[in-house]
Design a protein around this motif. Sequence first.
Motif, PDB file in Angstrom:
ATOM      1  N   ASP A  67       0.837  -1.209   0.000  1.00 55.61           N
ATOM      2  CA  ASP A  67       0.000   0.000   0.000  1.00 55.61           C
ATOM      3  C   ASP A  67       0.870   1.257   0.000  1.00 55.61           C
ATOM      4  N   SER A  92      -4.048   8.842   6.627  1.00 56.14           N
ATOM      5  CA  SER A  92      -5.385   8.685   6.066  1.00 56.14           C
ATOM      6  C   SER A  92      -6.274   7.863   6.989  1.00 56.14           C
ATOM      7  N   ASN A  94      -9.844   5.848   6.825  1.00 57.95           N
ATOM      8  CA  ASN A  94     -10.958   5.357   6.011  1.00 57.95           C
ATOM      9  C   ASN A  94     -12.198   5.179   6.877  1.00 57.95           C
ATOM     10  N   ALA A  99     -10.446  -2.178   1.049  1.00 55.28           N
ATOM     11  CA  ALA A  99     -10.263  -3.280   0.095  1.00 55.28           C
ATOM     12  C   ALA A  99     -11.287  -4.403   0.260  1.00 55.28           C
ATOM     13  N   GLY A 101     -14.526  -4.046  -1.288  1.00 53.83           N
ATOM     14  CA  GLY A 101     -15.587  -3.840  -2.267  1.00 53.83           C
ATOM     15  C   GLY A 101     -16.534  -2.714  -1.894  1.00 53.83           C
ATOM     16  N   ALA A 103     -15.272   0.418  -2.219  1.00 51.27           N
ATOM     17  CA  ALA A 103     -14.642   1.523  -2.975  1.00 51.27           C
ATOM     18  C   ALA A 103     -13.731   2.415  -2.134  1.00 51.27           C
ATOM     19  N   SER A 104     -12.945   1.799  -1.239  1.00 54.09           N
ATOM     20  CA  SER A 104     -11.984   2.605  -0.463  1.00 54.09           C
ATOM     21  C   SER A 104     -10.916   3.212  -1.363  1.00 54.09           C
ATOM     22  N   SER A 105     -10.615   2.554  -2.482  1.00 53.19           N
ATOM     23  CA  SER A 105      -9.593   3.132  -3.366  1.00 53.19           C
ATOM     24  C   SER A 105     -10.126   4.405  -4.028  1.00 53.19           C
ATOM     25  N   TYR A 109      -8.018   7.604  -2.951  1.00 49.75           N
ATOM     26  CA  TYR A 109      -7.189   8.325  -3.918  1.00 49.75           C
ATOM     27  C   TYR A 109      -7.785   9.680  -4.320  1.00 49.75           C
ATOM     28  N   ARG A 186     -10.173  -8.089   3.726  1.00 54.10           N
ATOM     29  CA  ARG A 186      -9.607  -7.636   2.453  1.00 54.10           C
ATOM     30  C   ARG A 186      -9.797  -8.706   1.387  1.00 54.10           C
ATOM     31  N   LYS A 187     -10.140  -8.287   0.192  1.00 59.87           N
ATOM     32  CA  LYS A 187     -10.398  -9.256  -0.889  1.00 59.87           C
ATOM     33  C   LYS A 187      -9.098  -9.935  -1.319  1.00 59.87           C
ATOM     34  N   LEU A 190      -7.498  -8.115  -5.735  1.00 64.27           N
ATOM     35  CA  LEU A 190      -7.793  -6.674  -5.769  1.00 64.27           C
ATOM     36  C   LEU A 190      -8.434  -6.321  -7.112  1.00 64.27           C
ATOM     37  N   SER A 191      -9.174  -5.226  -7.145  1.00 68.24           N
ATOM     38  CA  SER A 191      -9.841  -4.811  -8.391  1.00 68.24           C
ATOM     39  C   SER A 191      -8.836  -4.737  -9.537  1.00 68.24           C
TER      40      SER A 191
HETATM   41  P1  ADP Z   1     -11.884  -1.217  -2.817  1.00 67.65           P
HETATM   42  O1  ADP Z   1     -13.040  -2.104  -3.171  1.00 67.65           O
HETATM   43  O2  ADP Z   1     -11.855  -0.915  -1.355  1.00 67.65           O
HETATM   44  O3  ADP Z   1     -11.799   0.015  -3.678  1.00 67.65           O
HETATM   45  P2  ADP Z   1      -9.476  -1.983  -4.273  1.00 67.65           P
HETATM   46  O4  ADP Z   1      -8.988  -3.359  -4.584  1.00 67.65           O
HETATM   47  O5  ADP Z   1      -9.928  -1.191  -5.433  1.00 67.65           O
HETATM   48  O6  ADP Z   1     -10.578  -2.104  -3.140  1.00 67.65           O
HETATM   49  O7  ADP Z   1      -8.318  -1.129  -3.623  1.00 67.65           O
HETATM   50  C1  ADP Z   1      -7.799  -1.385  -2.353  1.00 67.65           C
HETATM   51  C2  ADP Z   1      -6.485  -0.643  -2.245  1.00 67.65           C
HETATM   52  O8  ADP Z   1      -6.703   0.776  -2.254  1.00 67.65           O
HETATM   53  C3  ADP Z   1      -5.781  -0.886  -0.919  1.00 67.65           C
HETATM   54  O9  ADP Z   1      -5.073  -2.108  -0.943  1.00 67.65           O
HETATM   55  C4  ADP Z   1      -4.877   0.341  -0.829  1.00 67.65           C
HETATM   56  O10 ADP Z   1      -3.680   0.147  -1.600  1.00 67.65           O
HETATM   57  C5  ADP Z   1      -5.704   1.424  -1.503  1.00 67.65           C
HETATM   58  N1  ADP Z   1      -6.338   2.294  -0.504  1.00 67.65           N
HETATM   59  C6  ADP Z   1      -7.476   2.076   0.204  1.00 67.65           C
HETATM   60  N2  ADP Z   1      -7.729   3.110   1.035  1.00 67.65           N
HETATM   61  C7  ADP Z   1      -6.738   4.007   0.850  1.00 67.65           C
HETATM   62  C8  ADP Z   1      -6.453   5.294   1.421  1.00 67.65           C
HETATM   63  N3  ADP Z   1      -7.245   5.847   2.317  1.00 67.65           N
HETATM   64  N4  ADP Z   1      -5.343   5.944   0.997  1.00 67.65           N
HETATM   65  C9  ADP Z   1      -4.541   5.385   0.045  1.00 67.65           C
HETATM   66  N5  ADP Z   1      -4.750   4.181  -0.516  1.00 67.65           N
HETATM   67  C10 ADP Z   1      -5.849   3.501  -0.129  1.00 67.65           C
END
Ligand code: ADP
Length: 331
Positions: A67, A92, A94, A99, A101, A103-105, A109, A186-187, A190-191
């Motif tokens: 990460d 950060s 959250n 991770a 599903g 949409a934390s990414s 971001y 965590r999945k 990853l997406s």
């Molecule tokens: P999600 O379904 O949560 O979007 P993704 O597979 O698309 O899952 O992405 C997960 C990844 O996003 C994490 O492993 C991490 O690298 C990144 N991520 C999640 N939250 C943050 C955050 N607050 N700041 C930076 N990167 C983050």
Amino acid sequence: MKATAKAHTNIALIKYWGKRDESLILPMNSSLSVTLDTFYTVTTVEFNEKLTEDVFFLNGEKADHTDTERVSNYLRAIRKFAKKHLFAVVRSENHVPTAAGFASSASGYAALAAAATKAIGLNLHPQELSQFARLGSGSACRSIYGGFVEWQKGVKEDGSDSFAVPILHEDDFPIAVLSVMVATNRKKVLSRAGMKRTVETSPFYQGWLDTVEHDLSELKHALELRDFTLLGEIAERNALKMHATTLGANPPFYYWQSATMEVMEAVQNMRSQGIEAYFTMDAGPNVKVLCLPEDEQKVYDQLKQIPSVKKIFTCHPGPGVTILPTGEADV
Ligand code: ADP
Ligand code: DP6
Ligand code: CO
């Protein structure tokens, strides 16, 4: 050289699934989402000349190597653009499972893009900010705006025409999104990895590409008409189609658990009782149930009866990214 930003997650009604360029994060297809009021990320970035590397804290703990590397690669692009070669501390929080599903990414971001560009002294137009967010995670480009948002895939190789545009303000079409939590771990896929494997190996992917732009234009028509039934039917269909492509991948994979299917069935049963509810899922086992605000209590009560449902969050269309006063929201 310090700034804090808050960004909300979004749920795709027409999914982004597949990249045509993996480093610039250019998508194969355009997509459309609704930004959610309940789930968000708050991120503070401070650039400091004394640092010898980037440091990333997620939810109060030093983040793992993968990460951190992803965040650091991302900051490199911002440093290059701003022509300032300083490392940063990123903190950060959250307010959404990471991770899983949800949409934390996207919120992660979008908040990082806004905080980092501000901290390094760039004052960007929202469209440029959306492009910067896209470089961190594709879905993040949509979280720059509130309400219903389209990510236009663009056609240029440099990505200069691939960004999000707001379609409807959050107050313009009140719908409810019940986020049904069945798992928060965590999945495994990853997406990013999941869509890459699908593009490279799934024979069903071509079927996705052949039909997704039509789904998108129908969905935009439903938004114009404020036709909730049409919106729900298209969103549910599009989600099932995206998930179907993963079954054709090699090795095959899927994001659902048995509880996912129980929720899907409950939603279809509600429809047969005359309650207008539809489902969609991103890359994870948790289900988002779409309904009209006047039905949200009824739908909530029925979903609550399912033993494998851990928690239900009632969400509505939410706002775009904001810069918070530095100091006040330090995390
Ligand atoms: P999600 O379904 O949560 O979007 P993704 O597979 O698309 O899952 O992405 C997960 C990844 O996003 C994490 O492993 C991490 O690298 C990144 N991520 C999640 N939250 C943050 C955050 N607050 N700041 C930076 N990167 C983050
Ligand atoms: C199924 O934006 O998380 O949620 O661009 O590789 O970071 P990267 O992937 P991400 O993918 C989201 C996929 C999806 C559909 C969607 O949100 O449109
Ligand atoms: Co994501």
